[in-house]
Design a protein around this motif. Sequence first.
Motif, PDB file in Angstrom:
ATOM      1  N   VAL A  78     -52.238  86.255   2.556  1.00  0.00           N
ATOM      2  CA  VAL A  78     -53.116  87.426   2.606  1.00  0.00           C
ATOM      3  C   VAL A  78     -54.517  87.023   3.049  1.00  0.00           C
ATOM      4  O   VAL A  78     -55.163  87.736   3.831  1.00  0.00           O
ATOM      5  CB  VAL A  78     -53.152  88.130   1.238  1.00  0.00           C
ATOM      6  N   GLN A  79     -55.009  85.890   2.562  1.00  0.00           N
ATOM      7  CA  GLN A  79     -56.342  85.449   2.974  1.00  0.00           C
ATOM      8  C   GLN A  79     -56.389  85.125   4.454  1.00  0.00           C
ATOM      9  O   GLN A  79     -57.403  85.344   5.119  1.00  0.00           O
ATOM     10  CB  GLN A  79     -56.760  84.257   2.118  1.00  0.00           C
ATOM     11  N   ALA A  80     -55.286  84.614   5.005  1.00  0.00           N
ATOM     12  CA  ALA A  80     -55.218  84.403   6.452  1.00  0.00           C
ATOM     13  C   ALA A  80     -55.093  85.733   7.181  1.00  0.00           C
ATOM     14  O   ALA A  80     -55.669  85.922   8.260  1.00  0.00           O
ATOM     15  CB  ALA A  80     -54.036  83.498   6.794  1.00  0.00           C
ATOM     16  N   LEU A  81     -54.354  86.665   6.604  1.00  0.00           N
ATOM     17  CA  LEU A  81     -54.132  87.959   7.234  1.00  0.00           C
ATOM     18  C   LEU A  81     -55.425  88.722   7.444  1.00  0.00           C
ATOM     19  O   LEU A  81     -55.676  89.261   8.532  1.00  0.00           O
ATOM     20  CB  LEU A  81     -53.174  88.783   6.359  1.00  0.00           C
ATOM     21  N   VAL A  82     -56.263  88.767   6.415  1.00  0.00           N
ATOM     22  CA  VAL A  82     -57.495  89.563   6.504  1.00  0.00           C
ATOM     23  C   VAL A  82     -58.715  88.701   6.788  1.00  0.00           C
ATOM     24  O   VAL A  82     -59.829  89.215   6.863  1.00  0.00           O
ATOM     25  CB  VAL A  82     -57.707  90.379   5.212  1.00  0.00           C
ATOM     26  N   ARG A  83     -58.497  87.385   6.934  1.00  0.00           N
ATOM     27  CA  ARG A  83     -59.596  86.434   7.193  1.00  0.00           C
ATOM     28  C   ARG A  83     -60.726  86.626   6.184  1.00  0.00           C
ATOM     29  O   ARG A  83     -61.893  86.716   6.542  1.00  0.00           O
ATOM     30  CB  ARG A  83     -60.118  86.579   8.626  1.00  0.00           C
ATOM     31  N   TRP A 209     -41.271  80.761   5.845  1.00  0.00           N
ATOM     32  CA  TRP A 209     -41.868  81.396   7.034  1.00  0.00           C
ATOM     33  C   TRP A 209     -43.340  81.010   7.173  1.00  0.00           C
ATOM     34  O   TRP A 209     -43.801  80.685   8.276  1.00  0.00           O
ATOM     35  CB  TRP A 209     -41.723  82.910   6.945  1.00  0.00           C
ATOM     36  N   LEU A 210     -44.078  81.055   6.077  1.00  0.00           N
ATOM     37  CA  LEU A 210     -45.499  80.705   6.127  1.00  0.00           C
ATOM     38  C   LEU A 210     -45.689  79.253   6.553  1.00  0.00           C
ATOM     39  O   LEU A 210     -46.582  78.941   7.350  1.00  0.00           O
ATOM     40  CB  LEU A 210     -46.148  80.948   4.760  1.00  0.00           C
ATOM     41  N   ARG A 211     -44.846  78.366   6.047  1.00  0.00           N
ATOM     42  CA  ARG A 211     -44.955  76.945   6.424  1.00  0.00           C
ATOM     43  C   ARG A 211     -44.663  76.747   7.903  1.00  0.00           C
ATOM     44  O   ARG A 211     -45.337  75.968   8.586  1.00  0.00           O
ATOM     45  CB  ARG A 211     -43.994  76.116   5.584  1.00  0.00           C
ATOM     46  N   LEU A 212     -43.661  77.450   8.403  1.00  0.00           N
ATOM     47  CA  LEU A 212     -43.329  77.315   9.816  1.00  0.00           C
ATOM     48  C   LEU A 212     -44.439  77.857  10.711  1.00  0.00           C
ATOM     49  O   LEU A 212     -44.576  77.418  11.864  1.00  0.00           O
ATOM     50  CB  LEU A 212     -42.012  78.045  10.124  1.00  0.00           C
ATOM     51  N   ARG A 213     -45.210  78.785  10.196  1.00  0.00           N
ATOM     52  CA  ARG A 213     -46.296  79.393  10.976  1.00  0.00           C
ATOM     53  C   ARG A 213     -47.661  78.842  10.574  1.00  0.00           C
ATOM     54  O   ARG A 213     -48.699  79.441  10.892  1.00  0.00           O
ATOM     55  CB  ARG A 213     -46.285  80.909  10.783  1.00  0.00           C
ATOM     56  N   ALA A 214     -47.685  77.701   9.917  1.00  0.00           N
ATOM     57  CA  ALA A 214     -48.951  77.144   9.419  1.00  0.00           C
ATOM     58  C   ALA A 214     -49.932  76.891  10.549  1.00  0.00           C
ATOM     59  O   ALA A 214     -51.141  77.176  10.430  1.00  0.00           O
ATOM     60  CB  ALA A 214     -48.688  75.851   8.645  1.00  0.00           C
ATOM     61  N   GLY A 215     -49.467  76.348  11.675  1.00  0.00           N
ATOM     62  CA  GLY A 215     -50.362  76.104  12.807  1.00  0.00           C
ATOM     63  C   GLY A 215     -50.948  77.395  13.350  1.00  0.00           C
ATOM     64  O   GLY A 215     -52.140  77.457  13.692  1.00  0.00           O
ATOM     65  N   ALA A 216     -50.133  78.441  13.424  1.00  0.00           N
ATOM     66  CA  ALA A 216     -50.622  79.737  13.898  1.00  0.00           C
ATOM     67  C   ALA A 216     -51.635  80.327  12.917  1.00  0.00           C
ATOM     68  O   ALA A 216     -52.617  80.961  13.330  1.00  0.00           O
ATOM     69  CB  ALA A 216     -49.450  80.692  14.083  1.00  0.00           C
ATOM     70  N   LEU A 217     -51.428  80.101  11.622  1.00  0.00           N
ATOM     71  CA  LEU A 217     -52.389  80.592  10.630  1.00  0.00           C
ATOM     72  C   LEU A 217     -53.726  79.868  10.771  1.00  0.00           C
ATOM     73  O   LEU A 217     -54.786  80.475  10.591  1.00  0.00           O
ATOM     74  CB  LEU A 217     -51.829  80.401   9.216  1.00  0.00           C
ATOM     75  N   ASP A 218     -53.682  78.570  11.079  1.00  0.00           N
ATOM     76  CA  ASP A 218     -54.927  77.836  11.334  1.00  0.00           C
ATOM     77  C   ASP A 218     -55.682  78.453  12.503  1.00  0.00           C
ATOM     78  O   ASP A 218     -56.903  78.619  12.467  1.00  0.00           O
ATOM     79  CB  ASP A 218     -54.626  76.366  11.628  1.00  0.00           C
TER      80      ASP A 218
END
Length: 337
Positions: A78-83, A209-218
């Motif tokens: 959520v913190q990544a979602l809304v920055r 899913w979140l772990r697989l998308r960790a780079g995209a979240l960064d």
Amino acid sequence: MAVGLTLVLAVSLACGVTLGATGLGRGQVLRLMWAGLSGGRLGSDDAGAYTIVWEIRFPRVVLAAVVGAGLAAVGVGVQALVRNALADPFVLGISSGAAVGANAVILFGALAGLGVWALSFSAFVSALAATVIVYAVARSPLGLSPLRLVLTGTALAYGFQAVTTVMVFGAERGEAARAAMMWLLGSLGGATWSKIPPAATTVLAGWVWLRLRAGALDALSMGDETAATLGVPPDRLRRELFVVTAAVTGTVVAVSGAIGFVGLMVPHLVRMLVGASHKRVLAVAPLAGAVLLVWADVLSRVLLAPTELPVGVVTAALGVPAFLLLMRRGGHALTGR
């Protein structure tokens, strides 16, 4: 650190089963746990203690670990979602929406035909309905912006809370109203073995899913323009994040009620230890969240024994001072300034 926290979690689970209002020796508890796991024989005097250990305490501490891990992982999402470092899993209004369905069961006996599944099913369905409403209102021709999500989720959360309040005041007073308040503040008292597999499966799937998308979240955390430059479509990723965080939040809220501060505080504390990389944070945060909620639930059971406190009260009592301390010592880490 993940290995160390795994060991701490194992010890915490054992302590969580041992501690409680009914005094049971550590050796007796461990023997009964092993009997339940291995199918061993019980003594003639073990029936009552076995029920307490295997049917009440053990599923409760396991569910506490699952819910804590889910809230911590989805808090990172959520913190990544809304920055926004001040966001948590409940900022989208999903938990308030779940409360409407849960209280319809607790206060008015809705979906009574579903038996023990009525509460979880109703809470989960109303959480999904709240998710759809928030998404439909927040979406604009320009996409799904973080600011619109936060404002929409906050506004609708107040609306759902108003509906819940009307339901509580409109129902008969007594045990039903007390049960509703316990659920609104978070409680693991209704834990059973049957509730653990669906909750654990959803939490595990969301975490993977979140772990697989960790780079995209960064990349997303650095802004939409930077993410697009790095080949990460911010709007599509934000939609996917919204669905994943909503599903996990709705699932854990359905089995545990609205437990606050875990999804807000654990990601911050973990980032202080391992840095801002989502890959490292997501490796540690679920374990830390699981340990935190197991011990918070232990405290909720023993502080005023035999009376049980809502576990959300304990997490708030722990989280508020920790949050204020972090604000005093390094507010920029929380506010992004």
